[in-house]
Design an enzyme around this catalytic site. Sequence first.
Site, PDB file in Angstrom:
ATOM      1  N   ASP A   1      25.411  21.961   2.456  1.00  0.00           N
ATOM      2  CA  ASP A   1      24.148  22.637   2.695  1.00  0.00           C
ATOM      3  C   ASP A   1      23.655  23.272   1.395  1.00  0.00           C
ATOM      4  OD1 ASP A   1      22.226  23.684   4.796  1.00  0.00           O
ATOM      5  OD2 ASP A   1      22.897  25.578   3.913  1.00  0.00           O
TER       6      ASP A   1
ATOM      7  N   GLU B   1      22.284  18.459   0.250  1.00  0.00           N
ATOM      8  CA  GLU B   1      20.877  18.738  -0.003  1.00  0.00           C
ATOM      9  C   GLU B   1      20.703  19.043  -1.492  1.00  0.00           C
ATOM     10  OE1 GLU B   1      18.933  20.786   3.818  1.00  0.00           O
ATOM     11  OE2 GLU B   1      20.538  21.972   2.957  1.00  0.00           O
TER      12      GLU B   1
END
Length: 641
Positions: free
Chosen positions: A318, A347
């Site tokens: 993340d 990400e």
Amino acid sequence: MQQRIPYDGNDLGAVYTKKYTAFRLWAPTADAVTLCLYREGDGDCLSDTLPMKRDVQGTWTIRVDGDLRHVYYTYRLERSGKTVESQDPYSVAVGVNGQRSMVLDLKETDPENFKEDHGPVFSNRTDLVICEISVLDSTADGSSGVKYPGKYLGLAEKGTKNKEGEATGLDYLKSLGITHVQIMPMYDFASIDEAAPKKREYNWGYDPLNYNVPEGSFSTDPFHGEVRIREMKEMIAAFHREGIGVIMDVVYNHTYDLDSCLQKCEPDYYYRMNGPRYSNASACGNEIASEQPMMRKYIVESVCYWAREYHVDGFRFDLMGVLDIDTMNEISRRLKEINPYIILYGEGWTGGPSTMPEFRRAMKRNARMLDGIGMFSDDIRDMVRGHVFYNKDCGYVSGKEKMKVAVRYCATGGVWHPQVDYAAYTYAVGGTWTDTPEKVINYVSCHDNLTLWDKLQISRPDCDAGERFAMNRLAAAMVFTAQGVPFFLGGEEFARTKPAGKNGEISENSYNLPYETNVLRYDWSDGQKGLQQYYRGLIAFRKAHKGLRMTDAEEIRQNILFMEMTSEQTIAFTIRQPEETLLVAYNASGRKETLLLPDDRTWTLYIDDLHAGTRPIGSVHSNMELPATGCVVLGINELSC
């Protein structure tokens, strides 16, 4: 004040044996540390307090004789006249709500034959098909028919069905043909009261509390620390028995708040500072300083622990842009020593500004500096469906014009291709961002923001359900025929929606909304079932054709040839392979278009706007009529010519 000398040992936490347990904590600036022993994971049950001794490299240690298995503990730290009590940052087991650590013999948590358990092996990342799911979402609805709804064990169940006798849960995921599930946070997170399941609280879990412990609300008994561990292992083993790998969604970019065990044990070391304030690239109030030696050590050892102890097959990071490149490359190096086929991606952005310079961040523009670590392609997401932050913005499938360059860019997996006009491609600054399609995770929806179906509803309110189904099918076909790694949100394949109120509201950020907004429902309409079948066919076709799964940028440049079309909204290209040639065509013009085939041979039709799969659905010679909104894939067997 003591110097913050990094500790280079591998025995932080509680090292258990039947004869004794050795505790070691890194807290160099503490004035004193006391080990507190408890009979239970909560309540007033303190049984002993034992002073720890200052030891090497900023650590405090104590060895306690006797069998401490299932004893709970905390550390009481004194610093500058103030006292705090904390669970162990290196906890591997905890009591309810994670406030006390637990001494445990991890061998007792292994399911039968767990030593032999392992996930599927794929040497090429482009062979993967990843579906994002949540432990709770997947089985919490009554239509799932599982015995343990919303639990690890619910996802481990076989033979579950809906009222019509159709497969749900694990069997349903197996039926899609996916290779891996990416499971949303299942480490111990802070936002759910594990002691009160009747509250039916909901949260995605992007709020880490204990990084090396499973979340207790997904277990059948959060009060006994060993239960959640065993049940998570049972779930992972169940996926592995079905040939499905498990990718763990991890959040090392921030903690739930600044009252974390990391902060209590060594204040203002594990977080990036901006003068007297905390840097906030996570947009959650703090960001982890991954470049600090002990923080880097912590993250690296944490992922290695999950890979070894739980047999996790990969990690999705993340807000990976908050972490530094050196840490991510060290993660890659160490994990490959455990599992050469480990899957790593994340990400490639932050949630806000960071004090760490951009050239050090593990973000999209620095993808070439990362060793075997992929990143989500927001290019294809926003090109296909419309910009993620502008709900009414249309994408290629919903009628946006002048998208030829963007479609070509994404179809070739983001690598440089001579037929892509990078000067005209405005989404990614500087043209291509990757050197290999294996680093590109292609998707059009995930847990964040609007689901694909909801995006189509909001951006094209003038369309009926049939037209939106056509757009959905085209979006999926573009993901599964693009070079790179395909990824989709669980439920996208049956038009998942997230209703947020009685007046037809739709949620774009359902992280803490009720079960009713988030759970998967297995009572499908005929339209939803048809969409499912289309996804199954796309997955099967991709698996059967190597041309859709190229691994080398030069191979893509040599073998993909774009055709010049009269309509700006019609894009067609051929993919040459020694054994076959594929022809892929997308049309989003809203009107039927004629496709002139590139040579005078008979082509086999495998995919159109309604059907997809490995079985031929027709043959075409000379030219064919493209659907108004849809994808067509044709093939020629070169070996038989």
